[in-house]
Design an enzyme around this catalytic site. Structure first.
Site, PDB file in Angstrom:
ATOM      1  N   THR A 149      -6.432  -2.546  -2.439  1.00  0.00           N
ATOM      2  CA  THR A 149      -6.116  -1.123  -2.610  1.00  0.00           C
ATOM      3  C   THR A 149      -4.610  -0.920  -2.714  1.00  0.00           C
ATOM      4  O   THR A 149      -4.160   0.122  -3.159  1.00  0.00           O
ATOM      5  CB  THR A 149      -6.706  -0.249  -1.475  1.00  0.00           C
ATOM      6  OG1 THR A 149      -6.253  -0.744  -0.220  1.00  0.00           O
ATOM      7  CG2 THR A 149      -8.215  -0.247  -1.509  1.00  0.00           C
ATOM      8  N   ALA A 157      -1.015   0.006  13.076  1.00  0.00           N
ATOM      9  CA  ALA A 157      -1.230   1.291  12.415  1.00  0.00           C
ATOM     10  C   ALA A 157      -2.687   1.696  12.615  1.00  0.00           C
ATOM     11  O   ALA A 157      -3.565   1.314  11.855  1.00  0.00           O
ATOM     12  CB  ALA A 157      -0.901   1.181  10.928  1.00  0.00           C
ATOM     13  N   SER A 212      -5.278  -2.243   5.350  1.00  0.00           N
ATOM     14  CA  SER A 212      -6.664  -1.745   5.373  1.00  0.00           C
ATOM     15  C   SER A 212      -6.830  -0.746   4.255  1.00  0.00           C
ATOM     16  O   SER A 212      -5.895   0.003   3.956  1.00  0.00           O
ATOM     17  CB  SER A 212      -6.956  -1.025   6.702  1.00  0.00           C
ATOM     18  OG  SER A 212      -8.259  -0.450   6.684  1.00  0.00           O
ATOM     19  N   TYR A 250     -14.611   2.184   9.043  1.00  0.00           N
ATOM     20  CA  TYR A 250     -13.165   2.405   9.202  1.00  0.00           C
ATOM     21  C   TYR A 250     -12.846   2.745  10.655  1.00  0.00           C
ATOM     22  O   TYR A 250     -11.980   2.138  11.283  1.00  0.00           O
ATOM     23  CB  TYR A 250     -12.724   3.530   8.276  1.00  0.00           C
ATOM     24  CG  TYR A 250     -11.235   3.765   8.260  1.00  0.00           C
ATOM     25  CD1 TYR A 250     -10.363   2.841   7.695  1.00  0.00           C
ATOM     26  CD2 TYR A 250     -10.688   4.932   8.801  1.00  0.00           C
ATOM     27  CE1 TYR A 250      -8.987   3.067   7.675  1.00  0.00           C
ATOM     28  CE2 TYR A 250      -9.318   5.164   8.778  1.00  0.00           C
ATOM     29  CZ  TYR A 250      -8.469   4.229   8.221  1.00  0.00           C
ATOM     30  OH  TYR A 250      -7.112   4.455   8.198  1.00  0.00           O
ATOM     31  N   GLY A 271       0.828  -1.217   0.000  1.00  0.00           N
ATOM     32  CA  GLY A 271       0.000   0.000   0.000  1.00  0.00           C
ATOM     33  C   GLY A 271       0.856   1.257   0.000  1.00  0.00           C
ATOM     34  O   GLY A 271       2.088   1.194  -0.080  1.00  0.00           O
TER      35      GLY A 271
END
Ligand code: UDP
Length: 315
Positions: free
Chosen positions: A36, A117, A78, A148, A11
């Site tokens: 993502t 994180a 994520s 989220y 990411g």
């Protein structure tokens, strides 16, 4: 040399973390489902013996066949951009819950340090300003952003449960808005949107009146903070962000200035539950980790623009 597992390592933030770890001599196992994340972000590391990419969804499995002991597990897996997590609500919840549990179990099995994180989004639309780590937040648990926010809050809770129950050596970082190279033009976050729009000569889409604030940290500074936390024994949570607070409208004007673009500004509706202000108190990070960000916003915007310009031209 240490062996470090980086979940979400392909990411935006994860790839910068992998790069810095390999550069300092660590060996990295990068886990990413490339949803993502993007293989291109780590393509330059694939030739290194010190880097392995494993394509897997951490919420479904982290069964790794590793010969060597794992010294640290970093959980950055994520979706992070609001359009991305709103488009993948269940995957976002799974990454924060089951993904966190599996990665904590891996850390426990190896007696490794675990870096979580987390995010400034745990503060929601904050009533305390700037945000200190002791502030408990103002999140709507059923609002659209909750997928989220609550996933990360749950992840923090799970991390602390492993710390208290099994004595896992954990560190929780609350990451504030971060920008820099490897943000994709279509990412949807404010900096990549404004730069892409300015480079294309399209209107800069300011949501609401643009009076909401954000405090933007350049990616190299953010990674330096995360590494300092990883290398310490601090449990946290600790804010890792840049306290240089700006309104979104000021940011749009700065992007126009740095790019020399004559794009107009177009005001668009404010998304639901968009936090009205956000700024980290970084007293704890500075005192405990000796960390503070160094990059000026205009310089960071210019560097991000250099990265995005060829991509925008090619699109
Ligand atoms: N924003 C904006 N125009 C855009 C994208 C975002 O005005 O094209 C605003 C958004 O409403 C928010 C801020 O910029 O107030 C930061 O948005 P981003 O999606 O980058 O991250 P957030 O902090 O909301 O997670």
């Amino acid at each position: 040399m240490s062996q470090i597992v980086v979940a979400g390592g392909a990411g935006f933030l994860g790839s910068h973390l992998c790069e810095r770890l390999v550069a300092r001599g660590d060996s990295v196992v990068c886990l990413d489902d490339l949803s993502t994340g993007n293989g291109e972000n780590v393509a330059h590391l694939l030739g290194s013996d010190a880097f392995t990419l494993v394509v897997t969804d951490v919420s479904e499995g982290v069964d790794l066949e590793l010969d060597d002991k794992v010294d640290a597990v970093c959980h950055l897996a994520s979706p992070a951009s609001p359009p991305a997590y709103l488009a993948h609500p269940l995957e976002t919840l799974a990454a924060g819950s089951e993904g966190t549990r599996r990665l904590l179990a891996l850390a426990r099995a190896h007696e490794a340090r675990f870096l979580m994180a987390s995010t400034s989004e745990v503060y929601g639309d904050p009533e305390v300003h700037p945000q200190v780590e002791s502030y408990r937040g103002n999140v709507d648990p059923t609002g659209p952003r909750s997928v989220y926010d609550e996933a990360k809050r749950f992840a923090e809770s799970m991390t602390m449960a492993y710390f208290r129950t099994f004595g896992v050596n954990v560190g929780i970082a609350r990451i504030f808005n971060t920008y820099g190279p490897r943000l994709s033009p279509g990412d949807g976050r404010v900096v990549s949107n404004f730069i892409t729009q300015a480079l294309r000569g399209e209107p800069l889409t300011v949501y609401g009146k643009g009076t909401q604030t954000r405090s933007l940290c350049y990616v190299d500074d953010e990674i330096t903070g995360l590494l300092a936390l990883l290398d310490s024994s601090l449990t946290g949570p600790v804010n890792i962000g840049n306290p240089d607070e700006r309104t979104v409208l000021e940011l749009a004007q700065l992007v126009l200035e740095v790019s020399g673009s004559d794009s107009p500004i177009a005001f668009e509706p404010l998304p639901a539950d968009d936090p009205t202000r956000r700024c980290p108190d970084i007293t704890l990070a500075t005192a405990e980790l000796g960390w503070r960000p160094e990059t000026e916003l205009a310089d960071g915007i210019a560097r991000t623009m250099e990265y995005l310009a060829p991509k925008v031209r090619a699109a």
